[in-house]
Design an enzyme around this catalytic site. Sequence first.
Site, mmCIF file in Angstrom:
data_model
loop_
_atom_site.group_PDB
_atom_site.id
_atom_site.type_symbol
_atom_site.label_atom_id
_atom_site.label_comp_id
_atom_site.label_asym_id
_atom_site.label_seq_id
_atom_site.Cartn_x
_atom_site.Cartn_y
_atom_site.Cartn_z
ATOM 1 N N ASP A 10 0.847 -1.184 0.000
ATOM 2 C CA ASP A 10 0.000 0.000 0.000
ATOM 3 C C ASP A 10 0.890 1.244 0.000
ATOM 4 O O ASP A 10 2.081 1.174 0.334
ATOM 5 C CB ASP A 10 -0.888 -0.028 1.252
ATOM 6 C CG ASP A 10 -1.704 1.231 1.406
ATOM 7 O OD1 ASP A 10 -2.440 1.575 0.469
ATOM 8 O OD2 ASP A 10 -1.593 1.881 2.468
ATOM 9 N N ASP A 172 -1.820 -0.746 5.889
ATOM 10 C CA ASP A 172 -2.132 -0.049 7.136
ATOM 11 C C ASP A 172 -3.612 0.168 7.380
ATOM 12 O O ASP A 172 -3.995 0.561 8.484
ATOM 13 C CB ASP A 172 -1.447 1.337 7.138
ATOM 14 C CG ASP A 172 -2.203 2.344 6.283
ATOM 15 O OD1 ASP A 172 -2.644 3.370 6.817
ATOM 16 O OD2 ASP A 172 -2.381 2.092 5.074
#
Length: 223
Positions: A10, A172
Amino acid sequence: MFKPKAIAVDIDGTLTDRKRALNCRAVEALRKVKIPVILATGNISCFARAAAKLIGVSDVVICENGGVVRFEYDGEDIVLGDKEKCVEAVRVLEKHFEVELLDFEYRKSEVCMRRSFDINEARKLIEGMGVKLVDSGFAYHIMDADVSKGKALKFVAERLGISSAEFAVIGDSENDIDMFRVAGFGIAVANADERLKEYADLVTPSPDGEGVVEALQFLGLLR
């Protein structure tokens, strides 16, 4: 120890901090990795492709939370989600909240909005419309219910001739959960959403980019 054949990472909150500043140590570490490194982001295709080029990783990208994938920098976007369903849901929300759209004209599979209203109330209002409302930690995203980073990861893995179970993934946010479910090994950075940590095989001691470096070290990918 799990030995991945590829990695999906990410961007916002993972390779960057809360101010969206890119961690240069993480960039240097990713450039040393000898297996494919794929960026998987809630952001739009042109952003993801530019980031991949600047960071120096694979030009295969997963964008718009899995609603768009691209296999070549100068290729074509493959759209996996139905944006019109998302637009219909926005029309419902606009009757109850002040909605600020973000990058609307550039998004091909979803609608992105400022985090300026109660997400739980909004989810109740659009229930049953074939969409889902996800908080990336940086914006709200209305997505086609059939779209996820996990499904996009499976799509990409098949094109690469491997299984999604041979991927390690680093993230996250709650929009990374489906990717953690289908990957062989999921790593949450220290600042990750608590829900994501429940699905992680490892939580790094450090946040964002420093956590990415620790993740790569744990996987034995840095020499």
